[in-house]
Write a protein that holds these residues in place. Structure first.
Motif, PDB file in Angstrom:
ATOM      1  N   ILE A 109      18.048  17.281  56.108  1.00 58.56           N
ATOM      2  CA  ILE A 109      18.269  18.638  55.608  1.00 58.56           C
ATOM      3  C   ILE A 109      19.169  19.378  56.580  1.00 58.56           C
ATOM      4  N   CYS A 110      20.458  19.094  56.503  1.00 59.15           N
ATOM      5  CA  CYS A 110      21.475  19.765  57.319  1.00 59.15           C
ATOM      6  C   CYS A 110      22.823  19.377  56.743  1.00 59.15           C
ATOM      7  N   VAL A 111      23.895  19.904  57.277  1.00 66.23           N
ATOM      8  CA  VAL A 111      25.214  19.658  56.701  1.00 66.23           C
ATOM      9  C   VAL A 111      25.626  18.189  56.843  1.00 66.23           C
ATOM     10  N   SER A 112      25.230  17.551  57.938  1.00 62.52           N
ATOM     11  CA  SER A 112      25.525  16.136  58.112  1.00 62.52           C
ATOM     12  C   SER A 112      24.819  15.294  57.055  1.00 62.52           C
ATOM     13  N   GLY A 113      23.533  15.554  56.859  1.00 56.29           N
ATOM     14  CA  GLY A 113      22.781  14.833  55.837  1.00 56.29           C
ATOM     15  C   GLY A 113      23.317  15.082  54.442  1.00 56.29           C
ATOM     16  N   ALA A 114      23.771  16.328  54.195  1.00 56.55           N
ATOM     17  CA  ALA A 114      24.305  16.683  52.879  1.00 56.55           C
ATOM     18  C   ALA A 114      25.598  15.922  52.585  1.00 56.55           C
ATOM     19  N   ILE A 115      26.467  15.793  53.580  1.00 55.79           N
ATOM     20  CA  ILE A 115      27.721  15.061  53.381  1.00 55.79           C
ATOM     21  C   ILE A 115      27.430  13.598  53.033  1.00 55.79           C
ATOM     22  N   LYS A 116      26.503  13.007  53.747  1.00 59.51           N
ATOM     23  CA  LYS A 116      26.155  11.606  53.470  1.00 59.51           C
ATOM     24  C   LYS A 116      25.525  11.464  52.083  1.00 59.51           C
ATOM     25  N   ASN A 117      24.666  12.400  51.720  1.00 63.44           N
ATOM     26  CA  ASN A 117      23.981  12.345  50.428  1.00 63.44           C
ATOM     27  C   ASN A 117      24.967  12.461  49.269  1.00 63.44           C
ATOM     28  N   TYR A 118      25.863  13.457  49.341  1.00 66.14           N
ATOM     29  CA  TYR A 118      26.773  13.673  48.217  1.00 66.14           C
ATOM     30  C   TYR A 118      27.885  12.634  48.175  1.00 66.14           C
ATOM     31  N   THR A 119      28.209  12.059  49.319  1.00 65.94           N
ATOM     32  CA  THR A 119      29.119  10.918  49.320  1.00 65.94           C
ATOM     33  C   THR A 119      28.483   9.752  48.572  1.00 65.94           C
ATOM     34  N   LYS A 120      27.212   9.487  48.863  1.00 58.95           N
ATOM     35  CA  LYS A 120      26.493   8.403  48.197  1.00 58.95           C
ATOM     36  C   LYS A 120      26.367   8.652  46.697  1.00 58.95           C
ATOM     37  N   ARG A 121      26.133   9.901  46.319  1.00 59.94           N
ATOM     38  CA  ARG A 121      25.997  10.229  44.903  1.00 59.94           C
ATOM     39  C   ARG A 121      27.313  10.000  44.146  1.00 59.94           C
ATOM     40  N   LEU A 122      28.414  10.256  44.803  1.00 63.45           N
ATOM     41  CA  LEU A 122      29.711  10.011  44.171  1.00 63.45           C
ATOM     42  C   LEU A 122      30.017   8.518  44.066  1.00 63.45           C
ATOM     43  N   GLU A 123      29.315   7.709  44.833  1.00 60.63           N
ATOM     44  CA  GLU A 123      29.463   6.256  44.754  1.00 60.63           C
ATOM     45  C   GLU A 123      28.475   5.636  43.772  1.00 60.63           C
ATOM     46  N   GLU A 125      26.635   5.622  39.839  1.00 57.37           N
ATOM     47  CA  GLU A 125      26.989   5.901  38.439  1.00 57.37           C
ATOM     48  C   GLU A 125      26.066   6.979  37.877  1.00 57.37           C
ATOM     49  N   LEU A 126      26.512   8.217  37.998  1.00 54.01           N
ATOM     50  CA  LEU A 126      25.776   9.367  37.479  1.00 54.01           C
ATOM     51  C   LEU A 126      26.594  10.019  36.365  1.00 54.01           C
ATOM     52  N   ASP A 127      25.968  10.929  35.630  1.00 55.78           N
ATOM     53  CA  ASP A 127      26.716  11.598  34.567  1.00 55.78           C
ATOM     54  C   ASP A 127      27.719  12.579  35.169  1.00 55.78           C
ATOM     55  N   ASP A 128      28.622  13.067  34.327  1.00 53.73           N
ATOM     56  CA  ASP A 128      29.730  13.910  34.792  1.00 53.73           C
ATOM     57  C   ASP A 128      29.242  15.188  35.463  1.00 53.73           C
ATOM     58  N   ILE A 129      28.178  15.783  34.961  1.00 51.34           N
ATOM     59  CA  ILE A 129      27.671  17.027  35.550  1.00 51.34           C
ATOM     60  C   ILE A 129      27.236  16.799  36.986  1.00 51.34           C
ATOM     61  N   GLN A 130      26.490  15.726  37.229  1.00 46.61           N
ATOM     62  CA  GLN A 130      26.039  15.422  38.592  1.00 46.61           C
ATOM     63  C   GLN A 130      27.196  15.015  39.496  1.00 46.61           C
ATOM     64  N   GLN A 131      28.178  14.330  38.925  1.00 43.51           N
ATOM     65  CA  GLN A 131      29.358  13.955  39.705  1.00 43.51           C
ATOM     66  C   GLN A 131      30.142  15.196  40.139  1.00 43.51           C
ATOM     67  N   GLN A 287      33.363   2.211  38.304  1.00 43.95           N
ATOM     68  CA  GLN A 287      34.341   2.337  37.227  1.00 43.95           C
ATOM     69  C   GLN A 287      33.610   2.309  35.898  1.00 43.95           C
ATOM     70  N   LYS A 288      33.299   3.486  35.385  1.00 45.37           N
ATOM     71  CA  LYS A 288      32.548   3.589  34.138  1.00 45.37           C
ATOM     72  C   LYS A 288      33.465   3.362  32.942  1.00 45.37           C
ATOM     73  N   SER A 289      32.852   2.931  31.840  1.00 49.99           N
ATOM     74  CA  SER A 289      33.620   2.705  30.620  1.00 49.99           C
ATOM     75  C   SER A 289      34.233   3.987  30.092  1.00 49.99           C
ATOM     76  N   SER A 290      33.703   5.118  30.569  1.00 47.48           N
ATOM     77  CA  SER A 290      34.217   6.414  30.122  1.00 47.48           C
ATOM     78  C   SER A 290      35.415   6.880  30.928  1.00 47.48           C
ATOM     79  N   ASP A 291      35.837   6.072  31.917  1.00 52.64           N
ATOM     80  CA  ASP A 291      37.006   6.445  32.707  1.00 52.64           C
ATOM     81  C   ASP A 291      38.230   6.554  31.813  1.00 52.64           C
ATOM     82  N   GLN A 292      39.180   7.341  32.275  1.00 52.63           N
ATOM     83  CA  GLN A 292      40.365   7.637  31.471  1.00 52.63           C
ATOM     84  C   GLN A 292      41.116   6.377  31.060  1.00 52.63           C
ATOM     85  N   LYS A 293      41.165   5.405  31.946  1.00 54.83           N
ATOM     86  CA  LYS A 293      41.964   4.228  31.632  1.00 54.83           C
ATOM     87  C   LYS A 293      41.271   3.322  30.623  1.00 54.83           C
TER      88      LYS A 293
END
Length: 342
Positions: A109-123, A125-131, A287-293
């Motif tokens: 629970i600090c800025v360092s932990g938050a950066i690691k957490n949200y980096t992991k979340r972007l890696e 496969e979550l829905d667009d809102i969470q991304q 790389q989700k099937s919903s990606d633009q390509k």
């Protein structure tokens, strides 16, 4: 009731100062610097997670993580985001001058932990809102972690309780506020006519001339850099006397001149490091099937719909003409038959 409202305003104002890092100008500059370095699929990915009316301009969302916390910028939903306040900073024991994750970031629970957490979340496969939420938090927290007093001393709340006067001002400010925006405002006003675009060009040149380093991915090193600045520079006034919450400071040209270059180096490094991180995430994200390509674009879908509609109309018109033709072709024979019988 009036007293309660006044007390709430005071508490809100003090917390507002504590959470905000760099101010909108600094955060926007860092994100814009990062976007200038995007390559390969990163720009397309960022565009897909940015509201359409911003046309991929991620810097417009650089202060989203601050804006959601306050009633003046999020009047109907700010209560729902109060859990995110501790994610903007790290508190270390006074003058310990080192970072200990287990001691200073309990439960991440600090800025360092938050950066690691949200980096992991972007890696993940979550829905667009969470991304989108993860991306908007991440770009802001990378900015926060490059503001030295966001890794400040616990007892004075990152310099918020160290108060005094700046540039002969009549009102009280505080050390945290000076490093968030006060020193930057002076620089912008004096040397760039308060033009954020001109200032961005200046910081961009600093960024591209930074020496290459191996610690662009090392968050602990970013924190150590901050703590070094805090312990060796920020708390010493123009007479080299240590500032603290027990007495008001008086700071002016000497403090400004020796501090502004440090701030600009932190902005430049923050922009470069965020750019490196976003490029990495663009490659490692699922790389989700919903990606633009992998899906039809909206313009292609619209074209298909138009063609289908035109096809249906053409068939309908053809059927109408066919019926009319058949009807006319039968009319003479009917006349001939009736004439013969007579």
């Amino acid at each position: 009731m009036v007293i309660k409202s006044w007390l709430f305003s005071v508490v809100l104002f003090e917390t507002f100062i504590y959470v905000y890092g760099w101010g909108p100008a600094g955060h926007s500059t860092i994100v814009r610097l990062a976007q200038s370095q995007l390559s390969d699929t990163a720009p397309e990915w960022i565009l897909s997670l940015t509201p359409w009316h911003w046309h991929g301009n991620l810097s417009a969302l650089a202060s989203w993580a601050d804006d959601i916390l306050y009633p003046n910028t999020n009047p109907t939903g700010y209560d729902n985001w109060q859990w995110s306040r501790p994610l903007h900073y790290i508190n270390i024991p006074d003058w310990s001058c080192n970072y200990n994750h287990e001691r200073d970031c309990v439960g991440d629970i600090c800025v360092s932990g938050a950066i690691k957490n949200y980096t992991k979340r972007l890696e993940t496969e979550l829905d667009d809102i969470q991304q989108r939420e993860a991306l908007y938090f991440l770009i802001h927290f990378v900015g926060d972690i490059h503001q030295p007093l966001h890794t400040g001393f616990a007892s004075d709340r990152g310099g918020n309780d160290v108060k005094g006067h700046y540039m002969n001002g009549t009102y009280l400010t505080n050390l945290h506020s000076l490093w968030d925006s006060g020193l930057l405002t002076t620089r912008l006003h004096r040397d760039f006519h308060s033009n954020a675009s001109l200032y961005y060009d200046h910081i961009y040149k600093l960024m591209i001339n930074l020496p290459s380093e191996d610690n662009d991915n090392n968050i602990e090193q970013w924190i150590d850099d901050n703590i070094k600045i805090v312990c060796e520079h920020i708390y010493f006034d123009e007479n080299n006397i240590t500032m603290n919450a027990t007495a008001n400071f008086t700071l002016g040209e000497v403090y400004y001149n020796r501090s502004i270059s440090i701030i600009e180096q932190r902005l430049a490094r923050g922009g470069r490091r965020l750019g490196v991180l976003l490029n990495q995430l663009a490659k490692t994200r699922p790389q989700k099937s919903s990606d633009q390509k992998n899906k039809l674009s909206s313009s292609t879908i619209a074209l298909i719909v138009i063609l289908v509609v035109e096809g249906i109309l053409a068939i309908a018109v053809g059927i109408i003409f066919f019926i009319r033709y058949k009807k006319r072709s039968w009319e003479p024979n009917s006349f001939a038959l009736s004439s013969t019988k007579e």
